[in-house]
Design an enzyme around this catalytic site. Sequence first.
Site, PDB file in Angstrom:
ATOM      1  N   VAL A 112       0.839  -1.090  -0.176  1.00  0.00           N
ATOM      2  CA  VAL A 112      -0.003  -0.067   0.149  1.00  0.00           C
ATOM      3  C   VAL A 112       0.785   1.180   0.006  1.00  0.00           C
ATOM      4  O   VAL A 112       1.818   1.489   1.064  1.00  0.00           O
ATOM      5  CB  VAL A 112      -0.934   0.184   1.445  1.00  0.00           C
ATOM      6  CG1 VAL A 112      -1.748   1.305   1.228  1.00  0.00           C
ATOM      7  CG2 VAL A 112      -1.729  -1.073   1.302  1.00  0.00           C
ATOM      8  N   VAL A 114       0.857   5.614  -1.088  1.00  0.00           N
ATOM      9  CA  VAL A 114       0.328   6.882  -1.529  1.00  0.00           C
ATOM     10  C   VAL A 114       1.803   7.887  -1.759  1.00  0.00           C
ATOM     11  O   VAL A 114       2.249   7.876  -0.764  1.00  0.00           O
ATOM     12  CB  VAL A 114      -0.630   7.505  -0.519  1.00  0.00           C
ATOM     13  CG1 VAL A 114      -1.098   8.777  -1.113  1.00  0.00           C
ATOM     14  CG2 VAL A 114      -1.813   6.449  -0.350  1.00  0.00           C
ATOM     15  N   GLY A 124      -5.071   7.563   0.835  1.00  0.00           N
ATOM     16  CA  GLY A 124      -4.906   6.382   1.386  1.00  0.00           C
ATOM     17  C   GLY A 124      -6.078   5.649   1.737  1.00  0.00           C
ATOM     18  O   GLY A 124      -6.524   4.472   1.417  1.00  0.00           O
ATOM     19  N   LYS A 125      -6.993   6.469   2.457  1.00  0.00           N
ATOM     20  CA  LYS A 125      -7.989   5.810   3.133  1.00  0.00           C
ATOM     21  C   LYS A 125      -8.933   5.284   2.046  1.00  0.00           C
ATOM     22  O   LYS A 125      -9.710   4.393   1.930  1.00  0.00           O
ATOM     23  CB  LYS A 125      -8.777   6.982   4.075  1.00  0.00           C
ATOM     24  CG  LYS A 125      -9.914   6.348   5.240  1.00  0.00           C
ATOM     25  CD  LYS A 125     -10.233   7.148   6.086  1.00  0.00           C
ATOM     26  CE  LYS A 125     -11.142   6.688   6.770  1.00  0.00           C
ATOM     27  NZ  LYS A 125     -11.521   7.532   8.289  1.00  0.00           N
ATOM     28  N   TYR A 155      -4.764   1.789   9.867  1.00  0.00           N
ATOM     29  CA  TYR A 155      -5.680   0.758   9.673  1.00  0.00           C
ATOM     30  C   TYR A 155      -6.753   0.533  10.507  1.00  0.00           C
ATOM     31  O   TYR A 155      -7.639  -0.030  10.200  1.00  0.00           O
ATOM     32  CB  TYR A 155      -4.993  -0.353   9.160  1.00  0.00           C
ATOM     33  CG  TYR A 155      -3.897  -0.623   8.075  1.00  0.00           C
ATOM     34  CD1 TYR A 155      -4.531  -0.490   6.824  1.00  0.00           C
ATOM     35  CD2 TYR A 155      -2.486  -0.395   8.171  1.00  0.00           C
ATOM     36  CE1 TYR A 155      -3.947  -0.379   5.354  1.00  0.00           C
ATOM     37  CE2 TYR A 155      -1.778  -0.270   6.771  1.00  0.00           C
ATOM     38  CZ  TYR A 155      -2.287  -0.373   5.588  1.00  0.00           C
ATOM     39  OH  TYR A 155      -1.695  -0.115   4.742  1.00  0.00           O
TER      40      TYR A 155
END
Lengths: 175, 175
Positions: A112, A114, A124-125, A155
């Site tokens: 993951v 960004v 990102g969310k 997270y």
Amino acid sequence: MGFWKSIFSSPDTASASRTIPFEEYTAVGASPRPNTQAKIYFSTDRNIDLYELEELCDAVGWSRRPIRKVKKAIAHSFIVVSMWEVRGTRRRLIGFSRATSDHAFNATVWDVVVHPEFQSKGLGKALMKYLIKKLRSHDISNITLFADPHVVEFYRGLGFMSDPEGIKGMFWYPN
Amino acid sequence: MGFWKSIFSSPDTASASRTIPFEEYTAVGASPRPNTQAKIYFSTDRNIDLYELEELCDAVGWSRRPIRKVKKAIAHSFIVVSMWEVRGTRRRLIGFSRATSDHAFNATVWDVVVHPEFQSKGLGKALMKYLIKKLRSHDISNITLFADPHVVEFYRGLGFMSDPEGIKGMFWYPN
């Protein structure tokens, strides 16, 4: 729009913008270059320029990985989500994530990322919510990941739990 | 021997018997029925009787899962390892494990099970070592899993580390 999903215009991704109204957000100048028309799009297309991906990973300081292996990993991931900033005919890769899966019960999220210029804007969310939605649409109910200490809270904010019922994430590396 | 690998006879699996000499071990009566000739074999063949697998999972008290989904999960796992007790022409499924992977960097181990009658004999360890060896032969360097509290020590004994450098295993379940 093809495989592209705009978090601005698609009702399909409404859940991704539940907490942050992206349309308004960029309109008030959240983009690094607020005077140009920019939109953020998601894609599940795997046909990504691997050098552009490498550049994105470089930008967050990840160690370089062989392009050949990255290509293989993308080909064998269950879902690949990329995030793009689009200005007119130009597009720029600003986020990425992928998940491995058994296509039935479990998925594990990897890589993951960004771009630093686009961090702290809720993107990102949005990227993660998009990935979760895709996995859920395939009836995957157990979504897992391994979080570095500084992103555990990120997270958690997305509904991930660490060590639920004492279950420990464990790693084996070659000696 | 085909796809079968005997931990007794194959030099290929010597590492699996490094700590426990299985040949000797069974010879001294470790098998539940020590008077009959029994051998333990591993297989990576996916063509497993899913009802036999369900029976094995029942034996350790796991909740039942739809056979259709188990079939899909096995088909989409990177490696599937089953463990068998073989007596003459009869074979019995006594252990199972599988791993998802991106075929390049990461693998995640799921569904490790050893039949209660065959536990505490080092067979779980042998099964995991066999799985690790298979993953390593495909150049996978990051092997991960999520361990229930009572098996954390078991995996530690195999070289797995929990939360290395503060990395946390995290789970997302649907509400």
